[in-house]
Motif scaffolding. Structure first.
Motif, PDB file in Angstrom:
ATOM      1  N   CYS A  46       0.865  -1.090  -0.077  1.00 27.06           N
ATOM      2  CA  CYS A  46       0.048  -0.113  -0.174  1.00 27.06           C
ATOM      3  C   CYS A  46       0.998   1.223  -0.059  1.00 27.06           C
ATOM      4  N   ASP A  47       0.364   2.167  -0.768  1.00 23.27           N
ATOM      5  CA  ASP A  47       1.372   3.550  -0.805  1.00 23.27           C
ATOM      6  C   ASP A  47       0.099   4.557  -1.330  1.00 23.27           C
ATOM      7  N   LEU A  48       0.456   5.722  -0.844  1.00 20.86           N
ATOM      8  CA  LEU A  48      -0.315   6.703  -1.395  1.00 20.86           C
ATOM      9  C   LEU A  48      -0.084   7.579  -2.741  1.00 20.86           C
ATOM     10  N   TYR A  49       1.238   7.170  -3.198  1.00 15.96           N
ATOM     11  CA  TYR A  49       1.574   7.329  -4.620  1.00 15.96           C
ATOM     12  C   TYR A  49       1.660   6.158  -5.411  1.00 15.96           C
ATOM     13  N   THR A  50       1.006   6.320  -6.667  1.00 15.66           N
ATOM     14  CA  THR A  50       1.031   5.320  -7.440  1.00 15.66           C
ATOM     15  C   THR A  50       2.294   4.836  -8.169  1.00 15.66           C
ATOM     16  N   GLY A  51       3.110   5.741  -8.041  1.00 14.03           N
ATOM     17  CA  GLY A  51       4.577   5.236  -8.559  1.00 14.03           C
ATOM     18  C   GLY A  51       5.221   4.493  -7.670  1.00 14.03           C
ATOM     19  N   ARG A  52       5.193   4.553  -6.419  1.00 11.30           N
ATOM     20  CA  ARG A  52       5.424   3.434  -5.355  1.00 11.30           C
ATOM     21  C   ARG A  52       4.763   2.055  -5.734  1.00 11.30           C
ATOM     22  N   LEU A  53       3.504   2.117  -5.925  1.00 11.20           N
ATOM     23  CA  LEU A  53       2.793   0.967  -6.253  1.00 11.20           C
ATOM     24  C   LEU A  53       3.540   0.234  -7.495  1.00 11.20           C
ATOM     25  N   ASP A  54       3.807   0.857  -8.548  1.00  7.51           N
ATOM     26  CA  ASP A  54       4.359   0.637  -9.777  1.00  7.51           C
ATOM     27  C   ASP A  54       5.960  -0.183  -9.404  1.00  7.51           C
ATOM     28  N   ARG A  55       6.657   0.711  -8.396  1.00  2.97           N
ATOM     29  CA  ARG A  55       7.920   0.168  -8.086  1.00  2.97           C
ATOM     30  C   ARG A  55       7.568  -1.137  -7.219  1.00  2.97           C
ATOM     31  N   ALA A  56       6.757  -1.293  -6.392  1.00  4.78           N
ATOM     32  CA  ALA A  56       6.445  -2.524  -5.409  1.00  4.78           C
ATOM     33  C   ALA A  56       6.178  -3.800  -6.476  1.00  4.78           C
ATOM     34  N   PRO A 109       9.197  13.024 -11.395  1.00  2.60           N
ATOM     35  CA  PRO A 109       8.577  13.943 -12.378  1.00  2.60           C
ATOM     36  C   PRO A 109       7.121  13.736 -12.575  1.00  2.60           C
ATOM     37  N   ASP A 110       6.582  12.425 -12.096  1.00  2.29           N
ATOM     38  CA  ASP A 110       5.156  12.384 -12.513  1.00  2.29           C
ATOM     39  C   ASP A 110       4.339  12.610 -11.061  1.00  2.29           C
ATOM     40  N   ALA A 111       5.050  13.162 -10.146  1.00  2.14           N
ATOM     41  CA  ALA A 111       4.155  13.576  -8.970  1.00  2.14           C
ATOM     42  C   ALA A 111       3.459  14.655  -9.419  1.00  2.14           C
ATOM     43  N   ASN A 112       1.874  14.460  -9.083  1.00  2.00           N
ATOM     44  CA  ASN A 112       0.916  15.440  -9.288  1.00  2.00           C
ATOM     45  C   ASN A 112      -0.258  14.985  -8.337  1.00  2.00           C
ATOM     46  N   PRO A 113      -1.466  15.764  -8.202  1.00  4.18           N
ATOM     47  CA  PRO A 113      -2.439  15.324  -7.505  1.00  4.18           C
ATOM     48  C   PRO A 113      -3.340  14.295  -7.772  1.00  4.18           C
ATOM     49  N   ASN A 114      -3.185  13.871  -8.980  1.00  5.41           N
ATOM     50  CA  ASN A 114      -3.763  12.508  -9.271  1.00  5.41           C
ATOM     51  C   ASN A 114      -2.977  11.379  -9.184  1.00  5.41           C
ATOM     52  N   THR A 115      -1.592  11.301  -8.914  1.00  5.02           N
ATOM     53  CA  THR A 115      -0.841  10.266  -8.762  1.00  5.02           C
ATOM     54  C   THR A 115      -0.525  10.365  -7.222  1.00  5.02           C
ATOM     55  N   ILE A 116      -0.853  11.278  -6.432  1.00  4.51           N
ATOM     56  CA  ILE A 116      -0.811  11.178  -5.085  1.00  4.51           C
ATOM     57  C   ILE A 116      -1.944  11.629  -4.356  1.00  4.51           C
ATOM     58  N   ASP A 117      -2.425  10.707  -3.154  1.00  2.39           N
ATOM     59  CA  ASP A 117      -3.474  10.981  -2.359  1.00  2.39           C
ATOM     60  C   ASP A 117      -3.101  11.959  -1.307  1.00  2.39           C
ATOM     61  N   PHE A 118      -3.155  13.134  -1.821  1.00  7.90           N
ATOM     62  CA  PHE A 118      -2.399  14.265  -0.632  1.00  7.90           C
ATOM     63  C   PHE A 118      -3.320  14.248   0.709  1.00  7.90           C
ATOM     64  N   ASP A 119      -4.620  14.467   0.649  1.00  6.62           N
ATOM     65  CA  ASP A 119      -5.339  14.595   1.631  1.00  6.62           C
ATOM     66  C   ASP A 119      -5.499  13.443   2.310  1.00  6.62           C
ATOM     67  N   ALA A 120      -5.180  12.007   2.074  1.00  7.61           N
ATOM     68  CA  ALA A 120      -4.874  10.923   2.845  1.00  7.61           C
ATOM     69  C   ALA A 120      -3.904  11.158   3.520  1.00  7.61           C
ATOM     70  N   PHE A 121      -2.729  11.679   3.018  1.00  3.78           N
ATOM     71  CA  PHE A 121      -1.374  11.536   3.679  1.00  3.78           C
ATOM     72  C   PHE A 121      -1.579  12.682   4.610  1.00  3.78           C
ATOM     73  N   LEU A 122      -1.994  13.872   4.592  1.00  4.13           N
ATOM     74  CA  LEU A 122      -2.211  14.816   5.599  1.00  4.13           C
ATOM     75  C   LEU A 122      -3.207  14.313   6.905  1.00  4.13           C
ATOM     76  N   GLY A 123      -4.048  13.460   6.971  1.00  2.72           N
ATOM     77  CA  GLY A 123      -4.646  12.609   7.842  1.00  2.72           C
ATOM     78  C   GLY A 123      -5.054  13.777   8.913  1.00  2.72           C
ATOM     79  N   ARG A 124      -4.735  13.618  10.111  1.00  2.00           N
ATOM     80  CA  ARG A 124      -5.025  14.519  11.187  1.00  2.00           C
ATOM     81  C   ARG A 124      -4.177  15.823  11.183  1.00  2.00           C
ATOM     82  N   ALA A 125      -3.133  16.039  10.382  1.00  2.92           N
ATOM     83  CA  ALA A 125      -2.308  17.110  10.395  1.00  2.92           C
ATOM     84  C   ALA A 125      -3.173  18.163   9.798  1.00  2.92           C
ATOM     85  N   PRO A 126      -2.440  19.628   9.956  1.00  5.04           N
ATOM     86  CA  PRO A 126      -3.440  20.610   9.578  1.00  5.04           C
ATOM     87  C   PRO A 126      -3.738  20.588   8.025  1.00  5.04           C
ATOM     88  N   LYS A 127      -4.658  21.063   7.558  1.00  7.11           N
ATOM     89  CA  LYS A 127      -4.861  20.814   6.017  1.00  7.11           C
ATOM     90  C   LYS A 127      -4.002  22.075   5.469  1.00  7.11           C
TER      91      LYS A 127
END
Length: 463
Positions: free
Chosen positions: A83-93, A218-236
């Motif tokens: 599991c990861d919030l960045y799809t590129g890491r899932l591809d790497r897995a 280079p492919d990091a963007n709001p579509n490849t990263i679930d940034f809201d899930a990453f923030l969790g309980r941290a400040p928005k």
């Protein structure tokens, strides 16, 4: 610590060893320098498909990949999901472990799987508590990366859930189960360095990567990263790839130098001494060079007080980290006692025993007449009839892991999986993990409050 834990009691032992960790006997001489090799004995057994432990990785970043690589070297372990919030890491897995690997951006889907027995939690620090607790409640054994928690209160919640569920939970300070740690503990308990006086730990780095400036793909963007899930309980905050990939640089998600590096040292120190940890910390430092938006210091110096206990004398500990060390970098971990010192790493222990200078020398005698000098030296000799003995058995012994040693990281996972199989006690359970993390986090409390911080190492609470 008992006063008989001295050089004299230590020297009575001609050989120091056990079934799991051994060395050849000491060679006694008036002064020596020698190297001895350690040994590790592992259970030799092959496991069938029905007996294997199915493992899942939650957080397939840098440390998660290193953790999983080590874990899969242990017999009877198979990776079934990542599991990861960045799809590129899932591809790497999938590149690393096969196209058939189940991957997801939602860790809850991992916990819902019936074929998952254990999980590695290698996510940013602010997610450790929730995922660890959720995993234990789902019946999964947990290997949680250090530091176990981002703040003190979270640790007690993990301890309670682990006790309530009875689920195996190992905290991941990679060197904890190493040959070096075990040998150092054995030597200390045999009285090799006498009573503790101080601990000297330092870690110098001189690279952008060492200062946590990890590359942003280079492919990091709001579509490849679930940034809201990453923030969790941290400040928005708005989407920020730098915060996602370099999260250690921010208090919202990480624990700074202390949580990344001090916690390893506390794990080792507390293990060797059978200690609950320090009761006071005073920290200073600053952001000297890596002014890239981070809000944690890149130079940190923290001083700790350890109280006297049944296993050690009162002593002081010095922790220093410098992320802009012009010397080029390096590190050390040195326990200094009244009768010797040990330099400890996962793969070795260097034990040095020296003679304590008690005889008056020319430096102080120069102020007296020749006749009085002779009288002083004679009186000293008569008052110290065993002085000659103190000159014997001084020197340096280095205990080294053999060239085929599988390493401390492997050993820590071996302990974890043996614990799951009911064959060993977990070496770094949540209580141990909180004592190590709590001691490290005291540095942050002191640094940001600008004052000493007191801590109760038994109850693991701030005072």
């Amino acid at each position: 610590m008992n006063n008989n834990k001295t050089r004299r009691s230590f020297l009575k032992k001609a050989a120091l060893g056990s079934a799991a960790i051994t060395s050849t006997p000491y060679i006694y001489a008036s002064s020596y320098k020698e190297e001895l090799f350690l040994e590790r004995i592992y259970e030799k057994r092959e496991y069938s498909a029905n007996d294997q432990i199915n493992l899942a990785l939650i957080g397939s970043g840098i440390q998660g990949i290193y953790d999983t690589t080590s874990a899969l070297k242990v017999n009877g372990v198979k990776l079934v999901a990542a599991c990861d919030l960045y799809t590129g890491r899932l591809d790497r897995a999938k590149e690393l472990w096969g196209e058939g690997l189940f991957v997801t951006r939602d860790y809850r889907k991992i916990l819902d799987r019936k074929d998952v027995d254990a999980v590695i939690v290698a996510v940013p620090d602010h997610w450790h508590k929730r995922i660890t607790i959720d995993a234990m409640k789902a019946g999964k054994a947990v290997y949680c990366e250090k530091p176990m928690v981002q703040n003190f209160e979270e640790g007690h919640e993990i301890i309670k859930v682990q006790k309530d569920t009875g689920i195996i939970c190992q905290v991941g300070s990679q060197g904890m189960s190493s040959l070096g740690n075990e040998k150092a503990k054995q030597l200390y308990e045999d009285g090799a360095i006498g009573e503790m006086v101080m601990l000297d730990m330092y870690n110098d780095r001189y690279s952008s990567e060492g200062a946590w400036q990890y590359p942003v793909p280079p492919d990091a963007n709001p579509n490849t990263i679930d940034f809201d899930a990453f923030l969790g309980r941290a400040p928005k905050v708005p989407y920020d790839a730098t915060r996602f990939f370099r999260w250690r640089n921010y208090k919202d998600y990480g624990t700074g130098v202390a949580g990344d590096l001090f916690v390893h040292a506390f794990s080792t120190l507390n293990f060797i001494l059978s200690s609950d940890g320090p009761n006071r910390a005073l920290s200073t430092g600053g952001l000297r060079y890596w002014k890239d938006g981070r809000d944690v210091p890149d130079v940190t110096l923290t001083f700790y007080d350890y109280p006297e206990t049944k296993t050690h004398a009162a002593f002081n500990a010095s922790f220093r980290v410098n992320f802009i060390a012009g010397s080029g970098g390096g590190g050390g971990f040195r326990l200094v006692g009244t009768e010797g010192e040990m330099e400890v790493s996962s793969n070795s222990v260097k034990l040095t025993r020296s003679k304590l200078g008690m005889t008056p020398s020319s430096y102080s005698l120069i102020a007296y007449t020749e006749e009085n000098q002779k009288k002083i030296l004679k009186a000293h000799s008569l008052a110290n009839p065993e002085n000659r003995k103190s000159e014997l058995n001084i020197g340096e012994t280095t205990y080294k892991a053999p060239s085929d040693y599988k390493g401390g990281h492997y050993d820590h996972f071996y302990n974890f999986f043996q614990g799951i199989r009911g064959k060993k006690e977990i070496i770094e359970n949540p209580t141990f993990g909180l004592r190590a993390a709590g001691a490290a986090l005291l540095a942050n409390e002191s640094y940001y409050q600008g004052k000493p911080i007191n801590w109760d190492p038994k109850s693991m609470k701030l005072l």
